[in-house]
Write a protein that holds these residues in place. Structure first.
Motif, PDB file in Angstrom:
ATOM      1  N   ILE A   1      25.462   7.759   0.874  1.00 12.60           N
ATOM      2  CA  ILE A   1      25.396   9.112   2.064  1.00 12.60           C
ATOM      3  C   ILE A   1      24.257  10.377   1.783  1.00 12.60           C
ATOM      4  O   ILE A   1      23.536  10.554   2.637  1.00 12.60           O
ATOM      5  CB  ILE A   1      26.709   9.926   2.085  1.00 12.60           C
ATOM      6  CG1 ILE A   1      27.694   8.713   2.229  1.00 12.60           C
ATOM      7  CG2 ILE A   1      26.606  10.886   3.234  1.00 12.60           C
ATOM      8  CD1 ILE A   1      27.436   7.895   3.755  1.00 12.60           C
ATOM      9  N   VAL A   2      24.160  10.558   0.523  1.00 17.35           N
ATOM     10  CA  VAL A   2      23.148  11.553   0.163  1.00 17.35           C
ATOM     11  C   VAL A   2      21.742  11.166   0.393  1.00 17.35           C
ATOM     12  O   VAL A   2      20.974  11.671   0.959  1.00 17.35           O
ATOM     13  CB  VAL A   2      23.274  12.217  -1.259  1.00 17.35           C
ATOM     14  CG1 VAL A   2      22.330  12.794  -1.581  1.00 17.35           C
ATOM     15  CG2 VAL A   2      24.624  12.815  -1.549  1.00 17.35           C
ATOM     16  N   ALA A   3      21.650   9.735   0.192  1.00 16.56           N
ATOM     17  CA  ALA A   3      20.238   9.149   0.292  1.00 16.56           C
ATOM     18  C   ALA A   3      20.221   9.228   2.028  1.00 16.56           C
ATOM     19  O   ALA A   3      18.751   9.444   2.272  1.00 16.56           O
ATOM     20  CB  ALA A   3      20.109   7.434  -0.125  1.00 16.56           C
ATOM     21  N   LYS A   4      20.890   8.709   2.746  1.00 14.81           N
ATOM     22  CA  LYS A   4      20.785   8.754   4.200  1.00 14.81           C
ATOM     23  C   LYS A   4      20.478  10.285   4.690  1.00 14.81           C
ATOM     24  O   LYS A   4      19.599  10.474   5.517  1.00 14.81           O
ATOM     25  CB  LYS A   4      22.020   8.504   4.967  1.00 14.81           C
ATOM     26  CG  LYS A   4      22.367   6.965   4.899  1.00 14.81           C
ATOM     27  CD  LYS A   4      23.382   6.542   5.815  1.00 14.81           C
ATOM     28  CE  LYS A   4      23.567   5.046   5.464  1.00 14.81           C
ATOM     29  NZ  LYS A   4      24.872   4.493   6.115  1.00 14.81           N
ATOM     30  N   PHE A   5      21.071  11.433   4.135  1.00 13.81           N
ATOM     31  CA  PHE A   5      20.935  12.853   4.459  1.00 13.81           C
ATOM     32  C   PHE A   5      19.356  13.103   3.949  1.00 13.81           C
ATOM     33  O   PHE A   5      18.681  13.728   4.843  1.00 13.81           O
ATOM     34  CB  PHE A   5      21.955  13.508   3.739  1.00 13.81           C
ATOM     35  CG  PHE A   5      21.772  15.199   4.034  1.00 13.81           C
ATOM     36  CD1 PHE A   5      22.044  15.742   5.342  1.00 13.81           C
ATOM     37  CD2 PHE A   5      20.891  15.922   3.059  1.00 13.81           C
ATOM     38  CE1 PHE A   5      21.611  17.120   5.371  1.00 13.81           C
ATOM     39  CE2 PHE A   5      20.761  17.140   3.017  1.00 13.81           C
ATOM     40  CZ  PHE A   5      21.133  17.825   4.320  1.00 13.81           C
ATOM     41  N   VAL A   6      18.957  12.754   3.030  1.00 14.86           N
ATOM     42  CA  VAL A   6      17.666  13.080   2.340  1.00 14.86           C
ATOM     43  C   VAL A   6      16.586  12.397   3.317  1.00 14.86           C
ATOM     44  O   VAL A   6      15.569  12.977   3.735  1.00 14.86           O
ATOM     45  CB  VAL A   6      17.449  12.532   0.970  1.00 14.86           C
ATOM     46  CG1 VAL A   6      15.798  12.411   0.594  1.00 14.86           C
ATOM     47  CG2 VAL A   6      18.280  13.444  -0.146  1.00 14.86           C
ATOM     48  N   LYS A   7      16.817  11.246   3.927  1.00 10.86           N
ATOM     49  CA  LYS A   7      15.953  10.591   4.479  1.00 10.86           C
ATOM     50  C   LYS A   7      15.942  11.215   6.012  1.00 10.86           C
ATOM     51  O   LYS A   7      14.746  11.476   6.580  1.00 10.86           O
ATOM     52  CB  LYS A   7      16.590   8.984   4.829  1.00 10.86           C
ATOM     53  CG  LYS A   7      15.313   8.080   5.369  1.00 10.86           C
ATOM     54  CD  LYS A   7      15.965   6.781   5.621  1.00 10.86           C
ATOM     55  CE  LYS A   7      15.043   5.697   5.034  1.00 10.86           C
ATOM     56  NZ  LYS A   7      15.583   4.410   5.067  1.00 10.86           N
ATOM     57  N   LEU A   8      16.846  11.745   6.484  1.00 20.21           N
ATOM     58  CA  LEU A   8      16.979  12.477   7.742  1.00 20.21           C
ATOM     59  C   LEU A   8      16.272  13.736   7.230  1.00 20.21           C
ATOM     60  O   LEU A   8      15.588  14.203   8.517  1.00 20.21           O
ATOM     61  CB  LEU A   8      18.432  12.770   8.314  1.00 20.21           C
ATOM     62  CG  LEU A   8      19.316  11.526   8.961  1.00 20.21           C
ATOM     63  CD1 LEU A   8      20.483  11.614   9.209  1.00 20.21           C
ATOM     64  CD2 LEU A   8      18.517  11.068  10.183  1.00 20.21           C
ATOM     65  N   GLU A   9      16.394  14.522   6.291  1.00 19.85           N
ATOM     66  CA  GLU A   9      15.752  15.658   6.324  1.00 19.85           C
ATOM     67  C   GLU A   9      14.289  15.654   6.198  1.00 19.85           C
ATOM     68  O   GLU A   9      13.741  16.254   6.678  1.00 19.85           O
ATOM     69  CB  GLU A   9      16.419  16.322   4.734  1.00 19.85           C
ATOM     70  CG  GLU A   9      17.647  16.917   4.808  1.00 19.85           C
ATOM     71  CD  GLU A   9      17.650  18.307   5.313  1.00 19.85           C
ATOM     72  OE1 GLU A   9      17.490  19.397   4.627  1.00 19.85           O
ATOM     73  OE2 GLU A   9      17.929  18.513   6.645  1.00 19.85           O
ATOM     74  N   SER A  10      13.893  14.663   5.435  1.00 19.54           N
ATOM     75  CA  SER A  10      12.686  14.431   5.290  1.00 19.54           C
ATOM     76  C   SER A  10      11.719  14.018   6.629  1.00 19.54           C
ATOM     77  O   SER A  10      10.801  14.371   6.696  1.00 19.54           O
ATOM     78  CB  SER A  10      12.292  13.090   4.361  1.00 19.54           C
ATOM     79  OG  SER A  10      12.564  13.421   2.990  1.00 19.54           O
ATOM     80  N   LEU A  11      12.436  13.047   7.405  1.00 19.25           N
ATOM     81  CA  LEU A  11      12.045  12.977   8.765  1.00 19.25           C
ATOM     82  C   LEU A  11      11.978  14.177   9.769  1.00 19.25           C
ATOM     83  O   LEU A  11      11.159  14.422  10.347  1.00 19.25           O
ATOM     84  CB  LEU A  11      12.950  11.851   9.566  1.00 19.25           C
ATOM     85  CG  LEU A  11      12.634  11.412  10.922  1.00 19.25           C
ATOM     86  CD1 LEU A  11      10.988  10.712  10.713  1.00 19.25           C
ATOM     87  CD2 LEU A  11      13.656  10.161  11.256  1.00 19.25           C
ATOM     88  N   GLN A  12      13.156  14.979   9.602  1.00 18.83           N
ATOM     89  CA  GLN A  12      12.895  16.060  10.273  1.00 18.83           C
ATOM     90  C   GLN A  12      11.882  17.233   9.832  1.00 18.83           C
ATOM     91  O   GLN A  12      11.261  17.661  10.863  1.00 18.83           O
ATOM     92  CB  GLN A  12      14.195  16.973   9.985  1.00 18.83           C
ATOM     93  CG  GLN A  12      14.393  18.300  11.039  1.00 18.83           C
ATOM     94  CD  GLN A  12      15.888  18.867  10.589  1.00 18.83           C
ATOM     95  OE1 GLN A  12      16.767  18.379  10.134  1.00 18.83           O
ATOM     96  NE2 GLN A  12      15.954  20.174  10.761  1.00 18.83           N
TER      97      GLN A  12
END
Length: 169
Positions: free
Chosen positions: A124-135
């Motif tokens: 879940i943290v990995a998914k969040f980090v991916k979304l933060e990076s894309l944002q």
């Protein structure tokens, strides 16, 4: 859950991503300084004071699970001491700062980038980090529609992220 300025940095992790020079820099807000406008604040300061622009990174953390490096600009005084002239989002009197002149080449549309890293091995943290990076990428590109979509995706992930946050606290 908000990113906060860490009391103690994860030095071993920072070394693993080649961040080795870290300074504690005093925040000396100027009367004309504006939050989130570090580059412009430094330029204004240097019009009437000695020193030079120093690019680099500041640090914030989401609990023990995510580390964010945010590009930042401070003043390098003639004696080599760094001074931050931008108001802290968290009213901090000092910040951690890693000098890095390559940040200047990362400017995009007048915006400074951020880098986001997971500090734990968690899906879940990995998914969040991916979304933060894309944002962050969409913010640099000025793509407001994509940012809105990503914010919604982060919202859908939020309860599971809170569970991960609590599991590593």
């Amino acid at each position: 859950m908000d990113y906060l300025i860490p009391k103690k940095l994860p030095y071993d992790f920072l070394k693993s991503i080649d961040v080795v020079s870290i300074e504690q820099v005093k925040v000396d807000v100027q009367s004309t300084s504006v939050k989130l406008e570090c580059y412009n604040n430094v330029i204004k300061y240097l019009k009437s004071n000695n020193g030079e622009i120093q690019f680099g990174w500041t640090f914030s953390q989401l609990g023990n699970i995510v580390l964010k490096l945010t590009a930042h600009v401070v003043v390098k005084l003639p004696d080599g001491v760094f001074k931050c002239v931008t108001p802290s989002e968290h009213n901090a009197a000092e910040i951690y700062f890693s000098p890095d002149n390559t940040v200047a080449s990362l400017l995009n549309n007048g915006r400074l980038p951020a880098r986001v890293y997971s500090l734990v091995d968690d899906e879940i943290v990995a998914k969040f980090v991916k979304l933060e990076s894309l944002q962050n990428k969409m913010r640099l590109d000025g793509n407001l529609i994509a940012i809105e979509y990503i914010m919604n995706e982060k919202h859908l992930l939020s309860q599971r992220l809170i569970n991960s946050f609590n599991a590593y606290s």
